[in-house]
Design an enzyme around this catalytic site. Structure first.
Site, PDB file in Angstrom:
ATOM      1  N   HIS A 111       0.809  -1.227   0.000  1.00  0.00           N
ATOM      2  CA  HIS A 111       0.000   0.000   0.000  1.00  0.00           C
ATOM      3  C   HIS A 111       0.840   1.276   0.000  1.00  0.00           C
ATOM      4  CE1 HIS A 111      -3.885   2.125   1.115  1.00  0.00           C
ATOM      5  NE2 HIS A 111      -4.322   1.133   0.340  1.00  0.00           N
ATOM      6  N   HIS A 157      -6.860  -2.699 -10.653  1.00  0.00           N
ATOM      7  CA  HIS A 157      -7.235  -2.254  -9.308  1.00  0.00           C
ATOM      8  C   HIS A 157      -8.719  -1.899  -9.318  1.00  0.00           C
ATOM      9  CE1 HIS A 157      -7.334   1.088  -6.187  1.00  0.00           C
ATOM     10  NE2 HIS A 157      -6.760   0.118  -5.501  1.00  0.00           N
TER      11      HIS A 157
END
Length: 386
Positions: free
Chosen positions: A189, A289
């Protein structure tokens, strides 16, 4: 005779949990749906779409590529999350209109499907070991054969070994419980800085994750040169990259295995299809994503269905962000997202393949949202990446 499909009306709906939906209606009454949003900046993207709407009114929805080029190049300043997300939602809606007008799914217009089903994965919480097994079992019960979790919580630039060992323990729990029947992706992340990545890889390698996502922030992609040669674990990145021009140096550098453009951020169906083709020429795979809503997910799947190098698709059904309203709540035909042995079947309906529940949408729009991501700080008060 080809329908003109003149754009007559543009409407936006800011709906919980954190989404923005776009509805484009043509003079002929054909409706296209898009999802132009940046998580935490929905109002800003909404304003951008309205600005672009001044150009769109009266134009032919048939001319998807010309509209894309004008919206991208015609404003002098280009790229970035806001402009590209606004273009993304418009592009999705135009492809939806064209598919509906011609009576075919979007993937047919992109060259036809290369597969009859697409493997899916869903996010589980990895910040906290107490929820890892519980959420993994929940996703497996839903039919998933693959999950992704955050590798870490907030992490200092150089973290303590206690924090490092905690990261490894989370995936260890899953591997011991599910063996190799469950694929496990790990999302760094962008929370981890270059100095910690190799140490974390040392701890994680014995548990053989499917991939490591965003080991460093995309603005530090040059650091992947040192990381890529250090591990056999596939490296994934790209959710914070917004066009083929952003991906070009990464692909040329040769330090990525899986690219993850977002269909609501990286220029929509038109641009992500181009990015996928670029990646294929470098023998790099595609895994879009998608922590967003049903339109973004349907758009991603349309690209997956037609891209030979697509390997797996993220979705947000039931994730922790979706409080009060979930992805399927806004869909009249939720069965299109049903899983069979971890896969979603090829869509059959024209356009994007999802039918939006406008009553539920209007209900959500009355509530709206002002979602923003949390701000994290370390023990010394310094900012930590979320």
């Amino acid at each position: 005779m080809k329908q003109e499909l003149l754009i007559e009306k543009i409407e936006l709906f800011r709906v919980p949990p954190r989404w923005l939906f776009l509805k484009i209606t043509t003079r002929e009454g054909i409706i296209g749906w898009g999802e132009p949003v940046v998580e935490g900046k929905a109002s800003t993207v909404e304003a951008c779409v309205k600005e672009m709407g001044k150009y769109l009114n009266g134009k032919s929805a048939n001319n998807i590529e010309d509209i894309w080029q004008v919206l991208y190049r015609g404003g002098f300043y280009r790229g970035g999350p806001i402009l590209m997300s606004a273009i993304s939602g418009i592009d999705q809606a135009l492809w939806d209109i064209k598919g509906k007008a011609l009576g075919v799914p979007v993937y047919e217009l992109l060259g036809g499907a290369v597969r009859h089903k697409m493997k899916m994965y869903c996010w589980i919480g990895g910040d906290n070991p107490e929820v890892v097994l519980e959420q993994a079992y929940e996703k497996v019960k839903m039919g998933f054969k693959a999950v992704k979790m955050n590798a870490t919580g907030g992490m200092d630039w150089i973290a303590s070994m206690k924090d490092v060992k905690t990261v490894a323990n989370n995936i260890k729990l899953l591997r011991e419980e599910f063996g190799y029947d469950l694929d496990i992706g790990l999302d760094f992340h962008g929370r981890v800085h270059k100095g910690m990545v190799k140490r974390l890889i040392d701890e994680l390698t014995p548990f053989e994750p499917l991939f490591i996502e965003e080991p460093v922030l995309s603005e530090n992609n040059e650091a992947l040169k040192h990381i890529y040669s250090y591990t056999s674990i596939p490296i994934a990145t790209g959710e914070r990259m917004f066009s083929r021009w952003d991906f070009k140096p990464l692909l040329e550098q040769g330090t990525v295995d899986i690219i993850q453009p977002d269909l609501s951020h990286a220029g929509g169906i038109s641009e992500v299809r181009r990015i996928a083709t670029m990646a294929e020429s470098y023998d790099v795979t595609l895994a879009p994503h998608c922590p967003l809503g049903p339109i973004s997910l349907a758009s991603a799947l349309q690209v997956d269905f037609v891209s030979a190098n697509a390997i797996i698709q993220e979705n947000s059904i039931g994730i922790h962000y979706n409080q009060g309203f979930d992805l399927l709540d806004y869909v009249l035909n939720p069965e299109v997202f049903d899983l069979t042995d971890g896969y979603v079947d090829l869509f059959k309906k024209p356009g994007l393949g999802v039918e939006i529940n406008e009553e539920k949408l209007k209900e959500g729009a009355k509530i709206g949202h002002d979602w923003s991501n949390p701000i994290w700080r370390g023990q010394d008060g310094n900012f930590n990446e979320w």
